[in-house]
Scaffold this active site. Structure first.
Site, mmCIF file in Angstrom:
data_model
loop_
_atom_site.group_PDB
_atom_site.id
_atom_site.type_symbol
_atom_site.label_atom_id
_atom_site.label_comp_id
_atom_site.label_asym_id
_atom_site.label_seq_id
_atom_site.Cartn_x
_atom_site.Cartn_y
_atom_site.Cartn_z
ATOM 1 N N GLY A 3 4.916 95.380 44.970
ATOM 2 C CA GLY A 3 5.072 96.261 43.829
ATOM 3 C C GLY A 3 6.386 97.021 43.837
ATOM 4 O O GLY A 3 6.977 97.266 42.785
ATOM 5 N N THR A 4 6.858 97.407 45.015
ATOM 6 C CA THR A 4 8.117 98.152 45.101
ATOM 7 C C THR A 4 9.288 97.322 44.597
ATOM 8 O O THR A 4 10.108 97.795 43.803
ATOM 9 C CB THR A 4 8.377 98.603 46.546
ATOM 10 O OG1 THR A 4 7.387 99.569 46.923
ATOM 11 C CG2 THR A 4 9.757 99.236 46.698
ATOM 12 N N GLN A 50 -1.758 99.699 40.364
ATOM 13 C CA GLN A 50 -3.098 100.216 40.649
ATOM 14 C C GLN A 50 -4.133 99.733 39.642
ATOM 15 O O GLN A 50 -5.332 99.720 39.944
ATOM 16 C CB GLN A 50 -3.090 101.748 40.679
ATOM 17 C CG GLN A 50 -2.481 102.351 41.916
ATOM 18 C CD GLN A 50 -3.228 101.977 43.191
ATOM 19 O OE1 GLN A 50 -4.379 101.573 43.175
ATOM 20 N NE2 GLN A 50 -2.547 102.114 44.326
ATOM 21 N N SER A 91 0.885 93.973 42.165
ATOM 22 C CA SER A 91 0.862 93.801 43.615
ATOM 23 C C SER A 91 -0.471 93.184 44.006
ATOM 24 O O SER A 91 -1.496 93.449 43.363
ATOM 25 C CB SER A 91 1.060 95.146 44.321
ATOM 26 O OG SER A 91 1.052 94.969 45.728
ATOM 27 N N ALA A 92 -0.473 92.373 45.066
ATOM 28 C CA ALA A 92 -1.684 91.655 45.476
ATOM 29 C C ALA A 92 -2.605 92.477 46.349
ATOM 30 O O ALA A 92 -3.827 92.342 46.278
ATOM 31 C CB ALA A 92 -1.297 90.369 46.208
ATOM 32 N N THR A 121 13.612 82.007 49.648
ATOM 33 C CA THR A 121 12.515 81.062 49.859
ATOM 34 C C THR A 121 11.176 81.775 49.695
ATOM 35 O O THR A 121 10.925 82.800 50.316
ATOM 36 C CB THR A 121 12.597 80.437 51.262
ATOM 37 O OG1 THR A 121 13.847 79.760 51.398
ATOM 38 C CG2 THR A 121 11.453 79.456 51.494
ATOM 39 N N CYS A 159 2.810 105.799 50.050
ATOM 40 C CA CYS A 159 4.259 105.654 50.166
ATOM 41 C C CYS A 159 4.973 106.995 50.247
ATOM 42 O O CYS A 159 6.177 107.052 50.455
ATOM 43 C CB CYS A 159 4.800 104.858 48.981
ATOM 44 S SG CYS A 159 4.200 103.158 48.924
#
Length: 385
Positions: free
Chosen positions: A70-71, A176, A196-197, A234, A321
Site C-alpha cells: 500500500g505504501t 483498509q 494492499s493484500a 521482477t 506505521c
C-alpha cells in the site's frame, strides 16, 4: 490465551492463500519476463491474480499495477499523477495515512501548494469543505475510502463527483476498505485506488494501484519495463498469486465476514459503553464492520495497550506505521478531539479468526485493567495532595 485483535495492522495469512503461493516458492522459479515455459507459467500466475484483484474492486485487469504494498501504491499515485516536473495544487484530507501524507509533504517542500481538507467531529469529509479546497490549478485530490484508525467510511462517490466537475484527478487509499466493504472502482468515479493484500488474509509485501485508462502515470521505478512500463522490477510471483487468491476469497466471503465482524464489534461497543467515561470515536458515522477506536479518559493508551499485551491480547493505539512516534493521533486531532483524550486511544480491529469467546475475554481483561489503572491514578492524586 493469545488473542490477536490488530487486523487493521495486518491479518494472518489464510491457509488457502499459502497453498496457492507454495508452488511458486518451491517448484516454479521461472522469471515471468522469460519466454520459455517456466517463465510463461509465472506470467500466467500474475495475469490470473490481476483478473482476481480487478474483479474484487470492479475494475478491468489492465488497470491493475502490482506494487510492493500500500505504501508504494500511495507513493506511485501521488508522484506518478503529479508527474516528473510537479506543478499545480494538491488537496488531501486531514486524516490520511502517513504513507500518503509523507510524499505530499515532500512535494510541498519542492514548492507544490497543498491544502488539507478539514473533517467533521466524526472524521468525515464534507463535500462543501472539499469544494472550498479546490482551485483552478488543482491537479490531484486524495481522500481515503476507510480510515485505518477510526474505521470511518467516506462517501467517495459523492466526493469524486465534485472533483471530476473541477477536472482534477481523484485518488483514494482503499487499503483498509478492500475485502471488508464492497468497492466499485468504475462507479465510484475515482481515477486511482491503492490496495494492499495483507489486510485481508494475503501476504505482506504486495499491493496494487488501480489506474483509470485515461490517466498517464509517471513511473517511480525504471529498468525492465514490467507492468507495462509503469512499475519496473521482477515481480514477486508467489506474493502476487497469494494476493489474487486472497482477493478471490474476499469476493466470495465478504458478506458473511462483514456480518460476523459487525456482530462482534457491536457487542464489544455496547459492553464498553457500560463503563463510565468511555468515548468511542466516529460512533455516529458509517464505519468498517471490524473496527472500534475508543479511549478511557485519564488513562494513557500505551499503558493500557501494554497491560493488554501482558494478558496475551494484541490491540493497537492507532496506525502501525506511526506507532513509534508516541504522539496523539493526527486523525483524532483533526476531528477536534482534545490531545489528552486522543493520547489514550485504543484500536480494536477484528478478523476472521476472532470469536465471541475472545471478545468476552477482552472485555473481562479491559474492565479489570481499567479499574486497576484508575485506582492507581486515584492513589497518585491522593499522595500528591
Amino acid at each position: 490465551m493469545a488473542i490477536y485483535l490488530d487486523h487493521n495492522a495486518g491479518s494472518p495469512l489464510d491457509e488457502r492463500v499459502l497453498d496457492t503461493m507454495l508452488p511458486y516458492l518451491r517448484e516454479q522459479q521461472g522469471n515471468p519476463s522469460s519466454v520459455h515455459r517456466y517463465g510463461r507459467i509465472a506470467r500466467e500466475a500474475i495475469e490470473q491474480a490481476r483478473i482476481q484483484v480487478a474483479a474484487l474492486v470492479q475494475a478491468a485487469p489492465s488497470q491493475v499495477i502490482f506494487t510492493s504494498g500500500g505504501t508504494e501504491a500511495n507513493n506511485l499515485a501521488i508522484f506518478g499523477a503529479m508527474g516528473p516536473h510537479p506543478q499545480g495544487h494538491l488537496a488531501i484530507s486531514a486524516v490520511e495515512h502517513p504513507s500518503l501524507r509523507e510524499p505530499v509533504l515532500a512535494l510541498q517542500a519542492q514548492g507544490i501548494k497543498i491544502t488539507e481538507i478539514e473533517v467533521d467531529s466524526e472524521g468525515r469529509v464534507n463535500p462543501l469543505a472539499l469544494g472550498a479546497a479546490l482551485r483552478p490549478d488543482t491537479r490531484l485530490v486524495s481522500i481515503m475510502w476507510a480510515n485505518n484508525e477510526t474505521g470511518v467510511l467516506q462517501d467517495i462517490t459523492t466526493l469524486s463527483e465534485e472533483v471530476r466537475i473541477q477536472g482534477s484527478l481523484f485518488h483514494t487509499d482503499a487499503v483498509q476498505a478492500v475485502g471488508k466493504v464492497p468497492l466499485d472502482f468504475h462507479h465510484s468515479g475515482v481515477h486511482l485506488m491503492s490496495l494492499s493484500a495483507h489486510k485481508m488474509g494475503g501476504p505482506k509485501g504486495v499491493g496494487a494501484l488501480i489506474v483509470d485508462s485515461s490517466v498517464d502515470i509517471f513511473p517511480l521505478l525504471r529498468g525492465g519495463g514490467q507492468e507495462k512500463g509503469r512499475r519496473s522490477g521482477t515481480e514477486n510471483v508467489a506474493a502476487i498469486a497469494g494476493f489474487g487468491k486472497a482477493a478471490e476469497l474476499a469476493s466470495l466471503e465478504m458478506n458473511q465476514r462483514a456480518r460476523d465482524w459487525s456482530q462482534l464489534r457491536e457487542y464489544l461497543e455496547q459492553s464498553l459503553q457500560q463503563l463510565p467515561g468511555i468515548v468511542v470515536f466516529g460512533e455516529k458515522a458509517e464505519r468498517l464492520p471490524n473496527t472500534l477506536f475508543f479511549t478511557v479518559p485519564g488513562i494513557e493508551g500505551e499503558t493500557l495497550l501494554m497491560a493488554l499485551d501482558k494478558a496475551g491480547i494484541g490491540v493497537s493505539s492507532g496506525s502501525a506505521c506511526d506507532s513509534n512516534h508516541h504522539q496523539p493521533s493526527h486523525v483524532l486531532l483533526a476531528m477536534g478531539i482534545a490531545p489528552e483524550l486522543a493520547q489514550g486511544a485504543i484500536r480494536v480491529s477484528i478478523g476472521v479468526d476472532n470469536n465471541l469467546s475472545q471478545i468476552n475475554e477482552l472485555i473481562t481483561v479491559l474492565k479489570s485493567q481499567i479499574s486497576k489503572l484508575q485506582r492507581m491514578l486515584l492513589c497518585d492524586v491522593g499522595y500528591g495532595v
